[in-house]
Motif scaffolding. Structure first.
Motif, PDB file in Angstrom:
ATOM      1  N   LEU A   9      81.795  17.024  58.546  1.00 15.25           N
ATOM      2  CA  LEU A   9      81.318  17.987  59.549  1.00 15.25           C
ATOM      3  C   LEU A   9      80.281  18.929  58.931  1.00 15.25           C
ATOM      4  O   LEU A   9      79.235  19.205  59.549  1.00 15.25           O
ATOM      5  CB  LEU A   9      82.520  18.776  60.104  1.00 15.25           C
ATOM      6  CG  LEU A   9      82.238  19.783  61.212  1.00 15.25           C
ATOM      7  CD1 LEU A   9      81.589  19.122  62.424  1.00 15.25           C
ATOM      8  CD2 LEU A   9      83.524  20.496  61.637  1.00 15.25           C
ATOM      9  N   THR A  26      73.591  22.505  67.479  1.00 15.74           N
ATOM     10  CA  THR A  26      73.773  23.130  66.166  1.00 15.74           C
ATOM     11  C   THR A  26      72.482  23.823  65.722  1.00 15.74           C
ATOM     12  O   THR A  26      72.521  24.961  65.226  1.00 15.74           O
ATOM     13  CB  THR A  26      74.171  22.061  65.123  1.00 15.74           C
ATOM     14  OG1 THR A  26      75.228  21.268  65.649  1.00 15.74           O
ATOM     15  CG2 THR A  26      74.607  22.696  63.824  1.00 15.74           C
ATOM     16  N   ALA A  27      71.369  23.134  65.897  1.00 18.52           N
ATOM     17  CA  ALA A  27      70.081  23.724  65.524  1.00 18.52           C
ATOM     18  C   ALA A  27      69.822  24.982  66.338  1.00 18.52           C
ATOM     19  O   ALA A  27      69.286  25.973  65.818  1.00 18.52           O
ATOM     20  CB  ALA A  27      68.963  22.701  65.736  1.00 18.52           C
ATOM     21  N   LYS A  28      70.233  24.963  67.612  1.00 16.27           N
ATOM     22  CA  LYS A  28      70.046  26.136  68.477  1.00 16.27           C
ATOM     23  C   LYS A  28      70.875  27.315  67.949  1.00 16.27           C
ATOM     24  O   LYS A  28      70.391  28.443  67.865  1.00 16.27           O
ATOM     25  CB  LYS A  28      70.470  25.766  69.909  1.00 16.27           C
ATOM     26  CG  LYS A  28      70.041  26.775  70.952  1.00 16.27           C
ATOM     27  CD  LYS A  28      70.360  26.269  72.351  1.00 16.27           C
ATOM     28  CE  LYS A  28      71.021  27.362  73.142  1.00 16.27           C
ATOM     29  NZ  LYS A  28      71.824  26.864  74.252  1.00 16.27           N
ATOM     30  N   GLU A  44      85.724  31.751  69.607  1.00 13.16           N
ATOM     31  CA  GLU A  44      86.531  30.523  69.522  1.00 13.16           C
ATOM     32  C   GLU A  44      87.859  30.788  68.812  1.00 13.16           C
ATOM     33  O   GLU A  44      88.891  30.206  69.172  1.00 13.16           O
ATOM     34  CB  GLU A  44      85.746  29.414  68.808  1.00 13.16           C
ATOM     35  CG  GLU A  44      84.437  29.009  69.477  1.00 13.16           C
ATOM     36  CD  GLU A  44      84.590  28.480  70.899  1.00 13.16           C
ATOM     37  OE1 GLU A  44      85.717  28.185  71.337  1.00 13.16           O
ATOM     38  OE2 GLU A  44      83.559  28.378  71.590  1.00 13.16           O
ATOM     39  N   ASP A  66      86.860  23.605  67.787  1.00 11.76           N
ATOM     40  CA  ASP A  66      85.728  24.532  67.981  1.00 11.76           C
ATOM     41  C   ASP A  66      85.631  25.519  66.815  1.00 11.76           C
ATOM     42  O   ASP A  66      84.536  25.817  66.328  1.00 11.76           O
ATOM     43  CB  ASP A  66      85.906  25.322  69.290  1.00 11.76           C
ATOM     44  CG  ASP A  66      85.572  24.480  70.522  1.00 11.76           C
ATOM     45  OD1 ASP A  66      84.936  23.420  70.356  1.00 11.76           O
ATOM     46  OD2 ASP A  66      85.959  24.881  71.635  1.00 11.76           O
TER      47      ASP A  66
HETATM   48  N1  LIG Z   1      81.249  20.947  68.371  1.00 14.00           N
HETATM   49  C1  LIG Z   1      80.198  20.839  69.012  1.00 14.00           C
HETATM   50  C2  LIG Z   1      79.993  21.494  70.264  1.00 14.00           C
HETATM   51  N2  LIG Z   1      80.789  22.291  71.022  1.00 14.00           N
HETATM   52  C3  LIG Z   1      80.056  22.579  72.112  1.00 14.00           C
HETATM   53  N3  LIG Z   1      78.846  22.025  72.063  1.00 14.00           N
HETATM   54  C4  LIG Z   1      77.724  22.090  73.036  1.00 14.00           C
HETATM   55  O1  LIG Z   1      77.674  23.380  73.592  1.00 14.00           O
HETATM   56  C5  LIG Z   1      77.776  23.321  75.003  1.00 14.00           C
HETATM   57  C6  LIG Z   1      78.543  24.529  75.483  1.00 14.00           C
HETATM   58  O2  LIG Z   1      79.753  24.635  74.793  1.00 14.00           O
HETATM   59  P1  LIG Z   1      80.841  25.721  75.070  1.00 14.00           P
HETATM   60  O3  LIG Z   1      82.010  25.019  75.647  1.00 14.00           O
HETATM   61  O4  LIG Z   1      81.065  26.486  73.816  1.00 14.00           O
HETATM   62  O5  LIG Z   1      80.244  26.607  76.236  1.00 14.00           O
HETATM   63  P2  LIG Z   1      79.702  28.097  76.291  1.00 14.00           P
HETATM   64  O6  LIG Z   1      80.446  28.937  75.309  1.00 14.00           O
HETATM   65  O7  LIG Z   1      79.749  28.462  77.703  1.00 14.00           O
HETATM   66  O8  LIG Z   1      78.189  27.928  75.843  1.00 14.00           O
HETATM   67  P3  LIG Z   1      77.277  28.720  74.823  1.00 14.00           P
HETATM   68  O9  LIG Z   1      77.558  30.177  74.933  1.00 14.00           O
HETATM   69  O10 LIG Z   1      77.620  28.196  73.436  1.00 14.00           O
HETATM   70  O11 LIG Z   1      75.862  28.325  75.172  1.00 14.00           O
HETATM   71  C7  LIG Z   1      78.436  21.999  75.262  1.00 14.00           C
HETATM   72  O12 LIG Z   1      78.121  21.486  76.497  1.00 14.00           O
HETATM   73  C8  LIG Z   1      77.868  21.136  74.163  1.00 14.00           C
HETATM   74  O13 LIG Z   1      76.574  20.665  74.503  1.00 14.00           O
HETATM   75  C9  LIG Z   1      78.763  21.339  70.923  1.00 14.00           C
HETATM   76  N4  LIG Z   1      77.743  20.608  70.399  1.00 14.00           N
HETATM   77  C10 LIG Z   1      77.942  20.021  69.206  1.00 14.00           C
HETATM   78  N5  LIG Z   1      79.127  20.089  68.505  1.00 14.00           N
HETATM   79  C11 LIG Z   1      79.266  19.379  67.203  1.00 14.00           C
HETATM   80  O14 LIG Z   1      78.007  19.336  66.564  1.00 14.00           O
HETATM   81  C12 LIG Z   1      77.651  18.003  66.268  1.00 14.00           C
HETATM   82  C13 LIG Z   1      76.133  17.857  66.318  1.00 14.00           C
HETATM   83  O15 LIG Z   1      75.670  18.146  67.621  1.00 14.00           O
HETATM   84  P4  LIG Z   1      74.108  18.445  67.865  1.00 14.00           P
HETATM   85  O16 LIG Z   1      73.761  19.594  66.961  1.00 14.00           O
HETATM   86  O17 LIG Z   1      73.966  18.789  69.313  1.00 14.00           O
HETATM   87  O18 LIG Z   1      73.375  17.212  67.478  1.00 14.00           O
HETATM   88  C14 LIG Z   1      78.401  17.160  67.300  1.00 14.00           C
HETATM   89  O19 LIG Z   1      78.588  15.862  66.854  1.00 14.00           O
HETATM   90  C15 LIG Z   1      79.726  17.941  67.357  1.00 14.00           C
HETATM   91  O20 LIG Z   1      80.508  17.597  66.236  1.00 14.00           O
END
Ligand SMILES: N=c1c2ncn([C@@H]3O[C@H](COP(=O)(O)OP(=O)(O)OP(=O)(O)O)[C@@H](O)[C@H]3O)c2ncn1[C@@H]1O[C@H](COP(=O)(O)O)[C@@H](O)[C@H]1O
Length: 107
Positions: A9, A26-28, A44, A66
């Motif tokens: 991870l 993640t980048a965001k 979380e 999370d």
């Molecule tokens: N664990 C996560 C993860 N949890 C949430 N999210 C994204 O974040 C969105 C919102 O999540 P939340 O439930 O936390 O909602 P929220 O709190 O209302 O939203 P925000 O305040 O965060 O914007 C989801 O719809 C997903 O798109 C995630 N995106 C990625 N990961 C991990 O990161 C890895 C890489 O992902 P990328 O960076 O997108 O390539 C994945 O394989 C996962 O292991």
């Protein structure tokens, strides 16, 4: 038992640093800076604590995932490696092992 580790991870999170926030959540998060990432980790952690108190096993599983993910993001944003954290835990374990041995010597 899952073969997926915290190291996997952490590597995934590190691989997203500097990539486009448009294509990676993640980048965001990383682009938002340490304070924003830390706020998300705190939220979380509270959600995981609530699930634990409620005895909600499915909820706790999801929230714990999370927490671990957002902790890896915070470590990446803060420039601290998972290896450094594990070394600190290892140091504490060695220390408590020594303390146990010392206590046994005095009984
Ligand atoms: N664990 C996560 C993860 N949890 C949430 N999210 C994204 O974040 C969105 C919102 O999540 P939340 O439930 O936390 O909602 P929220 O709190 O209302 O939203 P925000 O305040 O965060 O914007 C989801 O719809 C997903 O798109 C995630 N995106 C990625 N990961 C991990 O990161 C890895 C890489 O992902 P990328 O960076 O997108 O390539 C994945 O394989 C996962 O292991």
């Amino acid at each position: 038992m899952s073969d997926y580790t915290l190291n996997d991870l952490a590597r995934l999170v590190a691989s997203r640093a500097g990539t486009s926030p448009d294509s990676s959540y993640t980048a965001k998060l990383l682009a938002g800076g340490p304070a924003k990432a830390a706020k998300k980790l705190g939220e979380e952690a509270v959600e995981a604590a609530i699930a634990a108190v409620q005895g909600d096993k499915a909820g706790l599983t999801a929230e714990a995932a999370d927490v671990l993910y957002h902790l890896m993001v915070v470590l990446q944003a803060g420039g601290v490696s998972l290896d450094a954290v594990m070394a600190e835990l290892e140091r504490r374990t060695a220390q408590s092992g020594l303390a146990e041995k010392a206590a046994r010597r005095h009984t």
